[in-house]
Design an enzyme around this catalytic site. Structure first.
Site, PDB file in Angstrom:
ATOM      1  N   LYS A 142       0.833  -1.212   0.000  1.00 32.08           N
ATOM      2  CA  LYS A 142       0.000   0.000   0.000  1.00 32.08           C
ATOM      3  C   LYS A 142       0.864   1.257   0.000  1.00 32.08           C
ATOM      4  CE  LYS A 142      -3.908  -2.373   2.069  1.00 32.08           C
ATOM      5  NZ  LYS A 142      -4.592  -2.794   3.284  1.00 32.08           N
ATOM      6  N   GLN A 187      -5.121  -1.654   9.573  1.00 33.14           N
ATOM      7  CA  GLN A 187      -4.936  -2.961   8.938  1.00 33.14           C
ATOM      8  C   GLN A 187      -5.496  -4.083   9.819  1.00 33.14           C
ATOM      9  OE1 GLN A 187      -3.639  -3.516   5.785  1.00 33.14           O
ATOM     10  NE2 GLN A 187      -4.209  -5.641   6.107  1.00 33.14           N
ATOM     11  N   ASP A 208     -11.338   2.310   3.526  1.00 30.64           N
ATOM     12  CA  ASP A 208     -11.519   0.860   3.405  1.00 30.64           C
ATOM     13  C   ASP A 208     -12.980   0.514   3.134  1.00 30.64           C
ATOM     14  OD1 ASP A 208      -9.343  -0.839   3.372  1.00 30.64           O
ATOM     15  OD2 ASP A 208      -9.065  -0.838   5.549  1.00 30.64           O
TER      16      ASP A 208
END
Length: 293
Positions: free
Chosen positions: A52, A96, A119
């Protein structure tokens, strides 16, 4: 049979984003800023976050990585989330997953400001997605839609089977494939561990999206000729053929299924790269304040 090359498409999309960011900055706009919180040292999470950060560089974004040891308290983590909510320089951020057992993932997700939830996991974004309002769509389903679009795969009126009902892939995927849009307008069936006629459902499907996390689950006998198969599974399976001692394996028994398909995604190199690109697309939307002012 045509192989859907997620790696090539993801590079293409990143270049498109980079061009848009360059134009944005040239006009005096703010460079989009994505932050990521990483808790502990889970191998898979480390790999994802590194990818990422690298993707942010390619896209011309500013990125920040905030690390915590796995014994961080839930309170400390939530305080950091609130801090990022308030930070005007941060356009979007992610925590995460998975998180250590002593931390409630749901509580963390709900604490994130939905306007920065790139997200797409916050209940507000999930709710807006399910009724077709503009929102941040969660990365993996969004990446799959992009692949279907770029390969001009017909979805309208098709029978689509989604294998798996997770909040991250299965449920949003089913919801998106039903919507009055392209890709979408499909007749969707969601199958899971309690489904009685799972094999029969798969055999009748024009499109199968496998997101169970069970290596080699979908066999050749379960797929009809000409089907489109999207493999979301990525399980590390021991292998004596690789240096690392394991290989990434999808939910589809590729050797058996591929010859019957019109289109299929490989693992790795199919859906995986698109997931990260979707996060980049959401970050660009957040930076431009296109969805939430």
């Amino acid at each position: 049979m045509q192989l859907i090359d997620g790696k090539a498409i993801s590079e293409q999309v990143k270049q498109e984003i980079a061009a848009e960011v360059a134009e944005l900055v040239a006009k005096g706009g703010k460079r989009p800023h994505l932050a990521a919180i990483l808790v502990g040292h889970d191998g898979g999470s480390e790999t994802y976050v590194a990818a990422k950060v690298k993707a942010c560089e390619v896209c011309g974004f500013k990125s920040s990585l905030i690390r915590f040891e796995s014994d961080v308290t839930e309170e400390d983590l939530l305080n950091k989330v609130k801090e990022l909510n308030e930070d005007v320089d941060v356009d979007g951020f992610i925590v995460q997953l998975p998180l250590p057992k002593h931390i409630s993932e749901q509580k963390v997700i709900e604490t994130i400001d939905y306007r920065k939830d790139v997200d797409g996991f916050h209940p507000i974004n999930v709710g807006r997605m399910s009724i077709g309002l503009p929102c941040y769509v969660s990365a993996t389903p969004n990446g799959i839609l992009e692949l279907l679009k770029r390969y001009n795969i017909e979805t309208s009126g098709k029978k689509c089977v989604v294998l798996g009902r997770s909040n991250i892939v299965g449920k949003p995927m089913a919801s998106l494939m039903m919507q009055k849009a392209y890709p979408g307008d499909a007749t969707v069936t969601v199958c899971h561990s309690r489904s009685k006629d799972l094999v029969k459902e798969c055999q009748e499907a024009d499109i199968i999206i496998a997101a169970l996390g069970q290596p080699n689950f979908l066999k050749g006998s379960m797929v009809k000729d000409g089907a489109v198969v999207i493999d979301v599974g990525t399980t590390r399976v021991p292998s004596d053929k690789t240096k690392s001692g394991f290989k990434l394996t999808g939910d589809v028994l590729f050797e058996e299924v591929a010859p019957k398909c019109s289109f299929i995604t490989p693992v790795p190199g199919g859906v995986g790269p698109m997931t990260i690109v979707s996060l980049m697309k959401n970050t660009l939307l957040a930076g431009k304040k296109e969805i939430y002012k």
